[in-house]
Motif scaffolding. Structure first.
Motif, short mmCIF file in Angstrom:
data_model
loop_
_atom_site.label_atom_id
_atom_site.label_comp_id
_atom_site.label_asym_id
_atom_site.label_seq_id
_atom_site.Cartn_x
_atom_site.Cartn_y
_atom_site.Cartn_z
N UNK A 109 0.83 -1.21 0.00
CA UNK A 109 0.00 0.00 0.00
C UNK A 109 0.86 1.25 0.00
N UNK A 110 1.95 1.23 0.78
CA UNK A 110 2.84 2.40 0.83
C UNK A 110 3.49 2.62 -0.53
N UNK A 111 3.82 1.54 -1.22
CA UNK A 111 4.45 1.65 -2.54
C UNK A 111 3.53 2.32 -3.56
N UNK A 112 2.22 2.20 -3.35
CA UNK A 112 1.26 2.79 -4.29
C UNK A 112 0.92 4.24 -3.94
N UNK A 113 1.47 4.75 -2.83
CA UNK A 113 1.26 6.16 -2.50
C UNK A 113 2.16 7.01 -3.39
N UNK A 114 1.58 8.01 -4.04
CA UNK A 114 2.33 8.78 -5.04
C UNK A 114 3.29 9.79 -4.42
N UNK A 115 2.87 10.49 -3.38
CA UNK A 115 3.72 11.54 -2.81
C UNK A 115 4.76 10.96 -1.86
N UNK B 87 4.29 8.71 1.70
CA UNK B 87 5.01 7.47 1.98
C UNK B 87 5.78 7.56 3.30
N UNK B 88 6.42 8.71 3.51
CA UNK B 88 7.19 8.89 4.74
C UNK B 88 6.28 8.88 5.97
N UNK B 89 5.14 9.53 5.88
CA UNK B 89 4.20 9.59 6.99
C UNK B 89 3.64 8.20 7.31
#
Length: 233
Positions: free
Chosen positions: A144-150, A154-156
């Motif tokens: 799921x984190x890998x699919x986050x664009x910003x 991802x860091x949050x």
């Protein structure tokens, strides 16, 4: 340990040893289950954020805590009864700094095969299965984190899991090495060091990791330090 250091007394009665073993095993098993539930909580928070408040309700949390402590108490009771049902040799010097199952089994004059099998079953069904559940949860979390664009997003998302991952790696790593590895005839110094890791270091690390990452707690500490500094001046 503090009692031993302060009073210089290194003895413990039979019943005190049984109580210590029961309480330690209870908390140890409970820690395993709580870390697993925390992985599920992180999975829901990151993979299903819109459903989090519907799934992780106050009632669900209450039921989870009751279940975890109950399972821990029952499992610990079984291990304690099985251990102290054995016959112990004349030599009753425990080669350890507290009453734990492996060094106590070394003192027994009777066959401990059943006790070792019971420990192995607990390791498999609680330890390994919980670890597999945590691993699967983090597989989906990382996906799921890998699919986050910003990058900020991802860091949050990743920052909410780092504390839990650190504790899991230290706790499970040392616990598995200590309990799953083939038991030797002598409880070695290496075994004692591993015991210190999951019996002392992890409980000490927990509040430091989880509270110091909390913004409110960090701000409160800064205010307290500032007040102390000003008063000292």
């Amino acid at each position: 340990m503090l009692y031993n250091f302060v009073l210089g007394s290194y003895s413990i009665t039979f019943h005190e040893c049984a109580i210590q073993l029961y309480l330690f095993t209870w908390i140890e098993i409970t820690e395993l289950l709580l870390l697993t539930y925390m992985a599920f909580d992180r999975y829901i928070a990151i993979c299903k954020p819109l459903h989090y408040t519907l799934i992780i309700t106050r009632r669900v949390c209450f039921q989870a805590v009751i279940t975890v402590w109950t399972v821990g108490a029952f499992s610990s009771g079984v291990h304690t009864l099985a251990t102290f049902s054995l016959s112990f040799c004349v030599k009753q010097e425990i080669n350890h700094f507290f009453c734990e199952i492996p060094p106590l089994l070394k003192l027994s004059c009777t066959d401990t095969t059943l006790n070792e099998m019971l420990t192995l079953v607990t390791d498999v069904f609680l330890g390994i299965m919980c670890f597999v559940f945590i691993s699967v949860s983090y597989f989906f979390i990382l996906s799921s984190i890998a699919h986050i664009h910003s990058a900020e997003g991802k860091k949050k998302a990743a920052s909410t899991c780092t504390s839990h991952i650190m504790v899991v790696l230290i706790f499970y790593g040392t616990l598995f090495i200590a309990y799953v590895k083939p038991q030797s005839e002598i409880f070695s110094n290496q075994d004692k060091i591993l015991s210190v890791m999951y019996a002392v270091f992890v409980p000490l690390l927990n509040p430091l990791i989880y509270t110091l990452r909390n913004k409110d707690m960090t701000q409160s500490i800064h205010r307290l330090v500032s007040k102390i500094t000003l008063s000292a001046m």
